[in-house]
Design a protein around this motif. Structure first.
Motif, short mmCIF file in Angstrom:
data_model
loop_
_atom_site.label_atom_id
_atom_site.label_comp_id
_atom_site.label_asym_id
_atom_site.label_seq_id
_atom_site.Cartn_x
_atom_site.Cartn_y
_atom_site.Cartn_z
N LEU A 16 1.18 -1.32 0.41
CA LEU A 16 -0.06 -0.27 0.02
C LEU A 16 0.22 0.80 -0.50
N ALA A 17 2.21 1.51 0.64
CA ALA A 17 2.64 1.93 1.10
C ALA A 17 3.71 2.30 -0.56
N GLU A 18 4.26 1.38 -1.03
CA GLU A 18 4.62 2.35 -1.96
C GLU A 18 3.83 2.07 -3.64
N ALA A 19 2.70 2.03 -3.01
CA ALA A 19 1.76 2.13 -4.47
C ALA A 19 1.74 3.45 -4.66
N LEU A 20 1.82 4.68 -2.94
CA LEU A 20 1.36 5.51 -3.38
C LEU A 20 3.21 6.76 -3.97
N ASP A 21 4.39 5.62 -3.44
CA ASP A 21 5.38 6.34 -4.56
C ASP A 21 5.46 6.37 -5.67
N HIS A 22 4.66 6.61 -6.39
CA HIS A 22 4.03 6.92 -7.85
C HIS A 22 5.96 7.04 -8.89
N HIS A 23 6.61 7.72 -8.05
CA HIS A 23 8.09 8.09 -8.71
C HIS A 23 8.73 7.74 -8.08
N ARG A 24 9.00 6.46 -7.77
CA ARG A 24 9.85 5.44 -6.44
C ARG A 24 10.96 6.10 -6.41
N ARG A 25 10.52 7.07 -4.98
CA ARG A 25 11.07 8.06 -4.12
C ARG A 25 11.97 6.77 -3.60
N GLY A 26 10.89 6.71 -2.97
CA GLY A 26 11.92 5.63 -1.91
C GLY A 26 11.04 6.60 -0.71
N PHE A 27 10.31 7.74 -1.52
CA PHE A 27 8.89 8.00 0.13
C PHE A 27 8.29 9.15 -0.52
N PHE A 28 6.91 8.82 0.03
CA PHE A 28 6.20 9.42 -0.12
C PHE A 28 5.43 11.15 0.51
N THR A 29 4.31 11.44 -0.68
CA THR A 29 4.61 12.77 0.74
C THR A 29 2.62 12.99 0.93
N ARG A 30 2.91 13.86 2.17
CA ARG A 30 1.70 14.04 3.12
C ARG A 30 0.57 14.38 1.65
N TYR A 31 0.69 15.02 0.92
CA TYR A 31 -0.67 15.10 0.44
C TYR A 31 -1.03 13.50 -0.66
N GLU A 32 -0.39 13.29 -1.14
CA GLU A 32 -0.09 11.30 -1.98
C GLU A 32 -1.09 11.17 -0.36
N PHE A 33 -0.54 10.69 0.39
CA PHE A 33 -0.96 9.94 1.15
C PHE A 33 -2.89 10.11 1.90
N THR A 34 -3.33 11.77 2.23
CA THR A 34 -4.07 12.42 2.60
C THR A 34 -5.48 12.10 1.20
N THR A 35 -5.11 12.30 -0.14
CA THR A 35 -5.43 12.20 -1.36
C THR A 35 -5.55 11.29 -1.70
N ALA A 36 -4.47 10.15 -1.22
CA ALA A 36 -5.66 8.15 -1.36
C ALA A 36 -6.65 7.69 -0.79
N ALA A 37 -6.37 8.37 0.63
CA ALA A 37 -7.47 8.12 2.13
C ALA A 37 -8.45 8.36 1.81
N LYS A 38 -8.82 9.49 0.88
CA LYS A 38 -10.00 9.89 0.24
C LYS A 38 -10.74 9.01 -0.49
N ASP A 39 -10.19 7.49 -0.98
CA ASP A 39 -10.58 6.68 -1.77
C ASP A 39 -10.71 5.54 0.09
N GLU A 40 -12.01 5.12 -0.29
CA GLU A 40 -13.19 4.32 0.62
C GLU A 40 -12.31 2.81 0.27
N HIS A 41 -11.76 2.31 -0.76
CA HIS A 41 -11.04 1.46 -0.89
C HIS A 41 -9.67 1.06 -0.40
N PHE A 42 -9.29 2.47 -0.78
CA PHE A 42 -7.68 2.69 -0.04
C PHE A 42 -8.07 2.11 2.68
N VAL A 43 -8.98 2.90 2.27
CA VAL A 43 -9.01 3.26 4.15
C VAL A 43 -9.51 2.05 4.16
N SER A 44 -10.22 1.22 3.76
CA SER A 44 -10.77 -0.43 3.59
C SER A 44 -9.49 -1.55 4.13
#
Length: 120
Positions: A16-44
């Motif tokens: 799940l975390a790696e899916a947030l790292d779209h650019h394969r930088r080894g990290f993801f941003t707060r914005y990427e996480f909070t945006t993904a968390a608007k998706d009920e499937h991701f939250v579930s």
């Protein structure tokens, strides 16, 4: 069995975390996480793992630190695994209110017993 489940959960959180790292930088941003968390499937998917991310900004602050704008994938995974099954703030507030209500009921009962006439 328990170790195997822990390893499987860690693997799922990692995916799940790696899916947030779209650019394969080894990290993801707060914005990427909070945006993904608007998706009920991701939250579930997190909920199934015993991790409540409905308050995504708060969760990100808990994991990454208040004010942090990004987190390393591996750090996220390690910290998220430790939070499995821990009640969130809203659940703790609800429990606190229930305990307060019970305390009030007990106080009322005790007051009635003290003022009620005792049979001799």
């Amino acid at each position: 069995e328990r170790r195997r489940q822990h390893a499987n959960d860690k693997k799922e959180i990692s995916m799940l975390a790696e899916a947030l790292d779209h650019h394969r930088r080894g990290f993801f941003t707060r914005y990427e996480f909070t945006t993904a968390a608007k998706d009920e499937h991701f939250v579930s998917r997190f909920a199934v793992l015993g991790i409540d991310i409905r308050h995504a900004g708060q969760f990100f602050d808990t994991i990454a630190g208040i004010g942090a704008q990004h987190i390393q994938v591996k750090d996220f995974v390690e910290k998220a695994v430790r939070l499995q099954g821990i009640p969130n703030g809203l659940a703790l507030q609800h429990i606190s209110l229930q305990l307060l209500s019970l305390q009030n009921d007990f106080d009322d009962y005790r007051a009635l017993r003290l003022t009620a006439p005792h049979p001799n």
